[in-house]
Write a protein that holds these residues in place. Structure first.
Motif, mmCIF file in Angstrom:
data_model
loop_
_atom_site.group_PDB
_atom_site.id
_atom_site.type_symbol
_atom_site.label_atom_id
_atom_site.label_comp_id
_atom_site.label_asym_id
_atom_site.label_seq_id
_atom_site.Cartn_x
_atom_site.Cartn_y
_atom_site.Cartn_z
ATOM 1 N N ASN A 25 0.832 -1.212 0.000
ATOM 2 C CA ASN A 25 0.000 0.000 0.000
ATOM 3 C C ASN A 25 0.860 1.253 0.000
ATOM 4 O O ASN A 25 0.561 2.238 -0.703
ATOM 5 C CB ASN A 25 -0.925 0.000 1.222
ATOM 6 C CG ASN A 25 -2.016 -1.047 1.121
ATOM 7 O OD1 ASN A 25 -2.341 -1.503 0.019
ATOM 8 N ND2 ASN A 25 -2.584 -1.443 2.243
ATOM 9 N N PHE B 250 1.087 4.118 -2.873
ATOM 10 C CA PHE B 250 0.882 5.526 -2.516
ATOM 11 C C PHE B 250 2.051 6.391 -2.990
ATOM 12 O O PHE B 250 1.856 7.475 -3.563
ATOM 13 C CB PHE B 250 0.711 5.649 -1.006
ATOM 14 C CG PHE B 250 0.679 7.073 -0.507
ATOM 15 C CD1 PHE B 250 -0.446 7.855 -0.681
ATOM 16 C CD2 PHE B 250 1.785 7.624 0.125
ATOM 17 C CE1 PHE B 250 -0.469 9.165 -0.240
ATOM 18 C CE2 PHE B 250 1.772 8.933 0.565
ATOM 19 C CZ PHE B 250 0.638 9.701 0.393
ATOM 20 N N MET C 12 1.930 6.779 -6.783
ATOM 21 C CA MET C 12 0.892 7.750 -7.150
ATOM 22 C C MET C 12 1.378 9.177 -6.914
ATOM 23 O O MET C 12 1.207 10.066 -7.758
ATOM 24 C CB MET C 12 -0.385 7.485 -6.340
ATOM 25 C CG MET C 12 -1.150 6.248 -6.738
ATOM 26 S SD MET C 12 -2.469 5.836 -5.568
ATOM 27 C CE MET C 12 -3.350 7.391 -5.498
ATOM 28 N N THR C 13 1.994 9.384 -5.760
ATOM 29 C CA THR C 13 2.494 10.719 -5.431
ATOM 30 C C THR C 13 3.572 11.147 -6.411
ATOM 31 O O THR C 13 3.599 12.307 -6.864
ATOM 32 C CB THR C 13 3.061 10.723 -3.992
ATOM 33 O OG1 THR C 13 2.054 10.270 -3.091
ATOM 34 C CG2 THR C 13 3.500 12.116 -3.588
ATOM 35 N N LEU D 107 -5.056 12.558 -9.295
ATOM 36 C CA LEU D 107 -5.144 12.023 -7.936
ATOM 37 C C LEU D 107 -6.543 11.481 -7.659
ATOM 38 O O LEU D 107 -6.694 10.400 -7.072
ATOM 39 C CB LEU D 107 -4.790 13.117 -6.931
ATOM 40 C CG LEU D 107 -4.762 12.707 -5.458
ATOM 41 C CD1 LEU D 107 -3.704 11.637 -5.231
ATOM 42 C CD2 LEU D 107 -4.485 13.906 -4.564
ATOM 43 N N CYS D 108 -7.574 12.222 -8.101
ATOM 44 C CA CYS D 108 -8.959 11.751 -7.932
ATOM 45 C C CYS D 108 -9.180 10.436 -8.680
ATOM 46 O O CYS D 108 -9.863 9.539 -8.180
ATOM 47 C CB CYS D 108 -9.944 12.811 -8.428
ATOM 48 S SG CYS D 108 -10.061 14.255 -7.357
ATOM 49 N N PHE E 106 -6.901 8.135 -9.370
ATOM 50 C CA PHE E 106 -6.232 7.067 -8.627
ATOM 51 C C PHE E 106 -7.044 6.675 -7.394
ATOM 52 O O PHE E 106 -7.191 5.490 -7.086
ATOM 53 C CB PHE E 106 -4.834 7.515 -8.215
ATOM 54 C CG PHE E 106 -3.801 7.365 -9.297
ATOM 55 C CD1 PHE E 106 -3.648 6.171 -9.973
ATOM 56 C CD2 PHE E 106 -2.974 8.420 -9.638
ATOM 57 C CE1 PHE E 106 -2.702 6.025 -10.970
ATOM 58 C CE2 PHE E 106 -2.023 8.290 -10.633
ATOM 59 C CZ PHE E 106 -1.884 7.086 -11.307
ATOM 60 N N LEU E 107 -7.549 7.675 -6.678
ATOM 61 C CA LEU E 107 -8.323 7.381 -5.470
ATOM 62 C C LEU E 107 -9.595 6.626 -5.813
ATOM 63 O O LEU E 107 -9.987 5.686 -5.116
ATOM 64 C CB LEU E 107 -8.653 8.680 -4.735
ATOM 65 C CG LEU E 107 -7.468 9.398 -4.086
ATOM 66 C CD1 LEU E 107 -7.912 10.729 -3.493
ATOM 67 C CD2 LEU E 107 -6.833 8.526 -3.006
ATOM 68 N N PHE F 79 -8.670 3.093 -6.665
ATOM 69 C CA PHE F 79 -8.346 2.345 -5.444
ATOM 70 C C PHE F 79 -9.626 1.952 -4.708
ATOM 71 O O PHE F 79 -9.777 0.811 -4.265
ATOM 72 C CB PHE F 79 -7.459 3.217 -4.547
ATOM 73 C CG PHE F 79 -7.115 2.577 -3.234
ATOM 74 C CD1 PHE F 79 -6.183 1.552 -3.165
ATOM 75 C CD2 PHE F 79 -7.724 2.992 -2.060
ATOM 76 C CE1 PHE F 79 -5.872 0.953 -1.958
ATOM 77 C CE2 PHE F 79 -7.423 2.405 -0.854
ATOM 78 C CZ PHE F 79 -6.489 1.381 -0.801
ATOM 79 N N TRP F 80 -10.565 2.925 -4.606
ATOM 80 C CA TRP F 80 -11.843 2.635 -3.930
ATOM 81 C C TRP F 80 -12.618 1.573 -4.695
ATOM 82 O O TRP F 80 -13.200 0.657 -4.086
ATOM 83 C CB TRP F 80 -12.660 3.914 -3.824
ATOM 84 C CG TRP F 80 -14.073 3.683 -3.392
ATOM 85 C CD1 TRP F 80 -14.542 3.533 -2.120
ATOM 86 C CD2 TRP F 80 -15.222 3.546 -4.254
ATOM 87 N NE1 TRP F 80 -15.901 3.312 -2.126
ATOM 88 C CE2 TRP F 80 -16.345 3.315 -3.408
ATOM 89 C CE3 TRP F 80 -15.404 3.609 -5.630
ATOM 90 C CZ2 TRP F 80 -17.621 3.144 -3.926
ATOM 91 C CZ3 TRP F 80 -16.680 3.440 -6.140
ATOM 92 C CH2 TRP F 80 -17.768 3.208 -5.293
ATOM 93 N N ARG G 34 -11.005 -1.839 -4.250
ATOM 94 C CA ARG G 34 -11.202 -2.300 -2.876
ATOM 95 C C ARG G 34 -12.642 -2.765 -2.660
ATOM 96 O O ARG G 34 -12.888 -3.756 -1.963
ATOM 97 C CB ARG G 34 -10.863 -1.177 -1.908
ATOM 98 C CG ARG G 34 -10.780 -1.633 -0.457
ATOM 99 C CD ARG G 34 -10.308 -0.520 0.437
ATOM 100 N NE ARG G 34 -10.208 -0.964 1.809
ATOM 101 C CZ ARG G 34 -9.855 -0.185 2.816
ATOM 102 N NH1 ARG G 34 -9.543 1.072 2.587
ATOM 103 N NH2 ARG G 34 -9.796 -0.654 4.045
#
Length: 383
Positions: free
Chosen positions: A11, A15, A18-19, A154-155, A157-158, A161-162, A165
């Motif tokens: 994880n 992260f 992504m950053t 970033l949105c 990627f988030l 990820f959501w 998951r």
């Protein structure tokens, strides 16, 4: 434990990647914008040089045409030329609403000076002129694009990820539900046979205490089978008297746990009405009590309390056992996670499913400390 550490490490790697991607895009876009800004400044310098040349010498017709072409080629960079008394001489690419207003043109020029210092054109008669300029509209708009682009990436990627998951949790839910239903099916076959043999034993000796106790255990097995069969399907919340469910569980469990455990129950004096499924709610409470007994290794203090707070009913199971570390508390409800060598990591995971999905409530570890015990809390809405 090793699997949990590897999961956390993966994880963190995701992260950091992504950053790094977002930062790289922002930095690259910023470098590009700075390059475009320098190119615009060069164009202004060329234009100012042409105007200076025009003022210092008397150019030929060809040179005048060249200067005019250079001036006309600027269709994006806003420019204003003021004399030494701040009177507008020439302007280009400024808002149309102020083109005929000398005062507003002068104010705009002074505003431009905050971004770039004006360039002075020296005139032989001493009436020097000053060229004010600013970024083009396109360049001003591009200034914010790296941050907007980074934000949208970033949105994305988030969201990804959501989404992944959520899919994983759904698959895990189907897996555990299928396992529970298969367990119920496997229990059902020998259970039916045991019921038949029990009826034969009752014919020979109907008053036998052993037959009576075995009959209670068979009924318990029937209840367990029914619990597993309800996982994965939507149960009916048709039981209301919550006191009755809690007391039945307490009375049953108290006779089956170690006598070295001081097991107590605290209930309100009035009847609590909560829509619930008695079979599944009993299972949840039984899981919490058995976990507490295991944590105390068969000796200690176990306290179960039911109380009302705002519009919710809270059930707390508090033990004086070994407690948990922060990492253990975070992973306690994850499917497959168990601190016991013989545990499957199924009980707390299914308990959470029962409370969250079926009763629309919440279950969590409200307090835990290594060597001092843990407190599990269930929160559900009252009727």
């Amino acid at each position: 434990m090793r699997k949990s550490i590897l999961t956390r490490l993966n994880n963190w790697i995701i992260f950091l990647l992504m950053t790094l991607v977002v930062v790289t895009i922002v930095v690259a876009s910023t470098i590009l914008i700075n390059f475009l800004r320098k190119e615009e400044i060069k164009r202004v310098d060329i234009l100012v040089s042409a105007l200076k040349f025009q003022q210092e010498v008397t150019p030929s017709l060809e040179v005048q045409e060249l200067i005019l072409k250079i001036y006309s080629s600027n269709n994006t960079i806003p420019m204003i030329v003021l004399d030494r008394d701040d009177r507008p001489m020439v302007h280009k690419n400024i808002p149309k609403e102020i083109e005929n207003d000398p005062v507003q043109i002068t104010l705009l020029a002074k505003k431009m000076a905050k971004s770039y210092p004006p360039i002075e054109i020296k005139i032989p008669d001493g009436n020097n002129q000053f060229v004010y300029y600013d970024n083009s509209r396109l360049l001003n708009d591009l200034r914010y694009s790296p941050f907007l682009l980074g934000f949208f990436i970033l949105c994305y990627f988030l969201f990804s990820f959501w989404f992944l998951r959520t899919i994983k949790k759904t698959d895990e839910g189907y897996l555990w539900a299928g396992l529970a239903k298969e367990t119920a099916h496997q229990i059902g076959t020998p259970l039916s046979s045991m019921i038949g043999w029990m009826e034969i034993m009752k014919l020979d000796n109907p008053d036998s205490e052993g037959v009576y106790e075995m009959e209670k255990d068979i009924e318990r097995l029937r209840t367990i089978s029914e619990r597993f069969s309800k996982i994965g399907s939507v149960p009916e919340l048709n039981d209301m008297n919550f006191n009755e469910t809690i007391v039945e569980n307490y009375n049953y469990l108290k006779t089956r746990i170690s006598k070295k455990i001081n097991f107590s129950l605290h209930l309100p004096t009035y009847t609590i009405l909560v829509p619930h499924n008695k079979i599944l709610m009993s299972w949840v409470i039984e899981n919490l009590v058995k976990n507490a007994v295991d944590a105390m290794k068969g000796e200690g203090i176990l306290d179960m309390s039911v109380f009302e707070r705002n519009k919710n009913i809270l059930i707390e199971v508090k033990d004086s056992g070994s407690g948990m570390t922060k990492q253990q508390a975070r992973n306690a409800f994850k499917p497959g996670y168990s601190t016991k060598k013989r545990g499957w990591g199924l009980g707390l995971s299914l308990a959470r499913r029962v409370i969250h999905e079926y009763h629309k409530g919440d279950i969590k570890i409200s307090q835990t400390e290594v060597g001092k015990g843990s407190t599990f809390r269930i929160t559900i809405k009252k009727a």
